[in-house]
Design an enzyme around this catalytic site. Structure first.
Site: not given
Ligand code: GLN
Length: 180
Positions: A28, A60, A145, A147
């Site tokens: 996210g 992530c 990711h 998932e």
């Molecule tokens: N770029 C997002 C961040 O810095 C992470 C992106 C992701 O979770 N796909 O929080």
């Protein structure tokens, strides 16, 4: 997680987290997620979950939230959006320790990489020379990711950590509860 036999629920409140064997902190946007953890009052429950040795998977943005500069659940520092503008989103075949011989297809979306790892941190996979899957104790984290493909092998590593921790805590409870 359901495909692997877990009974999965969404956690948005501290009450919902209590008693769960494992927790996934998903991708996210880490700044927003940090703010939401604050406003929902989730931090004490997250800390209690971690201190009880219940596994956590951060993917992530979830990896960033677990790192040393945020919740501090893993002795590593992530660099946000590390792969740069040209490579905002990409897929790669990774060799992942614990996932078997076959490379694992990994989807990266504005992903971080891991800039620093402490002594106790295992690096399970790297891409372009940077750690992208790491583990320390009960905490597993990936820059990608897992998932977003059909391949359940990364989640299976996490599921095995959960099963082991849950068995261990059941054994401890039985020992404490056993008559002398
Ligand atoms: N770029 C997002 C961040 O810095 C992470 C992106 C992701 O979770 N796909 O929080």
């Amino acid at each position: 997680m359901r495909r692997l036999g877990a009974d999965a629920v969404e956690v948005r409140t501290p009450e919902r987290l209590a008693g769960l064997d494992g927790l996934v902190i998903p991708g996210g946007e880490s700044t927003t997620m940090t703010r939401l953890i604050d406003s929902a009052g989730l931090e004490p429950a997250l800390r209690a979950h971690h201190e009880a040795g219940r596994p956590i998977l951060g993917t992530c943005a979830g990896l960033i939230v677990c790192d040393a500069e945020h919740l501090g659940f893993i002795d590593a520092t992530a660099r946000r959006n590390a792969f740069g503008r040209q490579l905002q989103s990409f897929e790669a075949d990774l060799e992942v320790i614990g996932a078997g011989e076959e490379p694992l297809r990994a989807v990266f979306i504005r992903a971080p990489w891991v800039e620093r790892t402490g002594e106790g941190v295992e690096v399970l996979a790297t891409w372009d020379g940077h750690p992208v899957a790491i583990r320390e104790g009960s905490v597993l984290a990936s820059a990608f990711h897992p998932e977003l493909t059909d391949d359940p092998r990364f989640h299976a590593i996490f599921m095995a950590m959960i099963t082991k921790a849950a068995e261990q805590s059941r054994a401890n409870r039985e020992k404490e509860g056993a008559p002398r």
